[in-house]
Write an enzyme that holds these catalytic residues in place. Structure first.
Site, PDB file in Angstrom:
ATOM      1  N   ASN A 143     -13.337   2.618  24.588  1.00 38.53           N
ATOM      2  CA  ASN A 143     -13.901   1.754  25.621  1.00 38.53           C
ATOM      3  C   ASN A 143     -14.148   0.325  25.140  1.00 38.53           C
ATOM      4  O   ASN A 143     -14.151  -0.596  25.953  1.00 38.53           O
ATOM      5  CB  ASN A 143     -15.214   2.396  26.116  1.00 38.53           C
TER       6      ASN A 143
ATOM      7  N   TYR B 174      -5.453 -10.583  27.949  1.00 39.72           N
ATOM      8  CA  TYR B 174      -6.174  -9.363  28.353  1.00 39.72           C
ATOM      9  C   TYR B 174      -5.263  -8.401  29.133  1.00 39.72           C
ATOM     10  O   TYR B 174      -5.214  -7.197  28.839  1.00 39.72           O
ATOM     11  CB  TYR B 174      -7.375  -9.775  29.206  1.00 39.72           C
TER      12      TYR B 174
ATOM     13  N   LYS C   7      -4.150  -4.602  28.039  1.00 36.45           N
ATOM     14  CA  LYS C   7      -4.437  -3.406  28.831  1.00 36.45           C
ATOM     15  C   LYS C   7      -3.134  -2.733  29.302  1.00 36.45           C
ATOM     16  O   LYS C   7      -3.062  -1.510  29.406  1.00 36.45           O
ATOM     17  CB  LYS C   7      -5.323  -3.762  30.033  1.00 36.45           C
TER      18      LYS C   7
HETATM   19  P1  NAP Z   1     -19.398  -5.054  27.324  1.00 47.40           P
HETATM   20  O1  NAP Z   1     -20.555  -5.008  28.264  1.00 47.40           O
HETATM   21  O2  NAP Z   1     -19.089  -6.331  26.636  1.00 47.40           O
HETATM   22  O3  NAP Z   1     -19.554  -3.867  26.234  1.00 47.40           O
HETATM   23  C1  NAP Z   1     -18.546  -3.658  25.268  1.00 47.40           C
HETATM   24  C2  NAP Z   1     -19.175  -3.273  23.940  1.00 47.40           C
HETATM   25  O4  NAP Z   1     -18.111  -3.144  22.972  1.00 47.40           O
HETATM   26  C3  NAP Z   1     -20.136  -4.343  23.397  1.00 47.40           C
HETATM   27  O5  NAP Z   1     -21.294  -3.756  22.866  1.00 47.40           O
HETATM   28  C4  NAP Z   1     -19.285  -5.007  22.331  1.00 47.40           C
HETATM   29  O6  NAP Z   1     -20.040  -5.662  21.327  1.00 47.40           O
HETATM   30  C5  NAP Z   1     -18.516  -3.820  21.784  1.00 47.40           C
HETATM   31  N1  NAP Z   1     -17.377  -4.253  20.968  1.00 47.40           N
HETATM   32  C6  NAP Z   1     -16.653  -5.400  21.097  1.00 47.40           C
HETATM   33  N2  NAP Z   1     -15.754  -5.487  20.109  1.00 47.40           N
HETATM   34  C7  NAP Z   1     -15.890  -4.384  19.332  1.00 47.40           C
HETATM   35  C8  NAP Z   1     -15.270  -3.928  18.144  1.00 47.40           C
HETATM   36  N3  NAP Z   1     -14.291  -4.632  17.540  1.00 47.40           N
HETATM   37  N4  NAP Z   1     -15.661  -2.742  17.609  1.00 47.40           N
HETATM   38  C9  NAP Z   1     -16.660  -2.013  18.184  1.00 47.40           C
HETATM   39  N5  NAP Z   1     -17.308  -2.421  19.300  1.00 47.40           N
HETATM   40  C10 NAP Z   1     -16.934  -3.589  19.873  1.00 47.40           C
HETATM   41  O7  NAP Z   1     -18.066  -4.629  28.110  1.00 47.40           O
HETATM   42  P2  NAP Z   1     -17.883  -3.728  29.432  1.00 47.40           P
HETATM   43  O8  NAP Z   1     -17.849  -4.631  30.602  1.00 47.40           O
HETATM   44  O9  NAP Z   1     -18.799  -2.578  29.403  1.00 47.40           O
HETATM   45  O10 NAP Z   1     -16.377  -3.249  29.205  1.00 47.40           O
HETATM   46  C11 NAP Z   1     -16.065  -2.011  28.553  1.00 47.40           C
HETATM   47  C12 NAP Z   1     -14.571  -1.776  28.664  1.00 47.40           C
HETATM   48  O11 NAP Z   1     -14.185  -1.739  30.048  1.00 47.40           O
HETATM   49  C13 NAP Z   1     -13.709  -2.855  28.024  1.00 47.40           C
HETATM   50  O12 NAP Z   1     -12.586  -2.272  27.416  1.00 47.40           O
HETATM   51  C14 NAP Z   1     -13.292  -3.719  29.195  1.00 47.40           C
HETATM   52  O13 NAP Z   1     -12.088  -4.386  28.954  1.00 47.40           O
HETATM   53  C15 NAP Z   1     -13.134  -2.647  30.284  1.00 47.40           C
HETATM   54  N6  NAP Z   1     -13.255  -3.181  31.641  1.00 47.40           N
HETATM   55  C16 NAP Z   1     -14.430  -3.690  32.081  1.00 47.40           C
HETATM   56  C17 NAP Z   1     -14.489  -4.159  33.394  1.00 47.40           C
HETATM   57  C18 NAP Z   1     -15.748  -4.718  33.972  1.00 47.40           C
HETATM   58  O14 NAP Z   1     -15.709  -5.214  35.119  1.00 47.40           O
HETATM   59  N7  NAP Z   1     -16.874  -4.681  33.282  1.00 47.40           N
HETATM   60  C19 NAP Z   1     -13.357  -4.126  34.224  1.00 47.40           C
HETATM   61  C20 NAP Z   1     -12.184  -3.593  33.716  1.00 47.40           C
HETATM   62  C21 NAP Z   1     -12.136  -3.111  32.429  1.00 47.40           C
HETATM   63  P3  NAP Z   1     -20.343  -7.267  21.516  1.00 47.40           P
HETATM   64  O15 NAP Z   1     -21.472  -7.351  22.488  1.00 47.40           O
HETATM   65  O16 NAP Z   1     -20.717  -7.731  20.143  1.00 47.40           O
HETATM   66  O17 NAP Z   1     -19.065  -7.885  22.006  1.00 47.40           O
END
Ligand code: NAP
Length: 248
Positions: free
Chosen positions: A87, A151, A155
């Site tokens: 994730n 991005y 993906k």
């Molecule tokens: P988020 O709130 O930024 O949470 C992601 C977590 O992953 C953060 O704690 C981040 O730490 C951690 N992380 C980043 N780089 C990492 C690494 N190299 N190793 C280990 N952990 C790491 O993101 P989210 O919105 O929940 O998104 C989660 C996933 O869903 C992602 O893959 C994103 O692309 C996908 N996604 C999200 C959305 C959306 O609308 N939210 C839509 C489509 C897809 P930091 O805080 O230090 O960065």
């Protein structure tokens, strides 16, 4: 209790979608390990979960040695790994003519190389168990999105990788699927300009953002026994955004 005593690893599990996924699995009886690079977010997550069923490892999923250590630690402690959820992901948006090379590299590294490294370490364990589930969190953006050449490509690559691993691991009773969320309300999307966030909500057929729990429910289903014959698929959880463009 679909996941009673199952051993589950969730990368990026300290906040946002990952945290909701962790919560869902714990509620359904699993032993979950949060893998995240953000120690402060991990501390907050553990505090708010306040559960004996959760562990954490502060690590970077883009580093092969750290990924090896993560998986060995979980295997040593629990003796198996039933579900891996890839994730962790980042965004560094810009139109291509303004995008620095390092923003291409960092996004590809976290969003595509990270899951590849995790799957490479987990595959032998799941193969020896003759069971396992891998769920990769892609994005609706894999279909294309202005400002996301890095991005969307990462993906799209993750979707392709999901399909290959489904072919390679299916005979070992391991399924590999992807979930492609649309706009979901998380710290990542709240870091966007509020006007952009509002515009994205309005461009959705449902005129709203999704909730992290919407994704967690889908991930849990794909990880469950009920989904045992679903393999190599991408499930869009996006309020219908992936269907096509509409002006209303
Ligand atoms: P988020 O709130 O930024 O949470 C992601 C977590 O992953 C953060 O704690 C981040 O730490 C951690 N992380 C980043 N780089 C990492 C690494 N190299 N190793 C280990 N952990 C790491 O993101 P989210 O919105 O929940 O998104 C989660 C996933 O869903 C992602 O893959 C994103 O692309 C996908 N996604 C999200 C959305 C959306 O609308 N939210 C839509 C489509 C897809 P930091 O805080 O230090 O960065």
């Amino acid at each position: 209790m679909r996941f009673d005593n199952q051993v589950i690893a969730v990368t990026g599990g300290a906040q946002g979608l990952g945290f909701a996924i962790v919560e869902q699995f714990i509620e359904e009886g699993a032993q979950v390990t949060i893998i995240d690079i953000d120690q402060k977010a991990i501390d907050q997550a553990l505090h708010s979960l306040s559960s004996d069923s959760v562990d954490s490892i502060c690590s970077d999923v883009t580093d092969a040695a750290q990924v090896n250590e993560i998986i060995s630690t979980i295997k040593e402690k629990h003796g198996r790994i039933d579900v891996l959820v890839n994730n962790a992901g980042i965004i560094r948006d810009n139109v291509i003519w303004k995008m620095p090379e390092e923003d291409y590299d960092s996004v590809m590294k976290v969003n595509l190389k990270g899951p590849w490294l995790m799957c490479r370490e987990v595959a032998p364990i799941m193969r020896s168990q003759n069971s396992g589930r891998i769920v990769n969190i892609a994005s609706r953006s894999w279909l294309g999105n202005v400002g996301q050449s890095n991005y969307s490509a990462s993906k799209g690559g993750l979707v392709s990788m999901t399909r290959v691993l489904a072919l390679e691991l299916g005979k070992n009773n391991i399924t590999v699927n992807a979930v492609a969320p649309g706009l979901i309300d998380t710290p990542m999307t709240r870091s966007l300009d509020p006007e952009v966030y509002k515009m994205l909500e309005q461009s959705n057929p449902c005129k709203k953002a999704g909730k992290p729990a919407d994704i967690a429910h889908t991930v849990a289903f794909l990880s469950s026994d009920e989904a045992g014959f679903i393999n190599g698929q991408v499930i869009h959880v996006d309020g219908g955004k992936s269907i096509g463009a509409s002006v209303q």
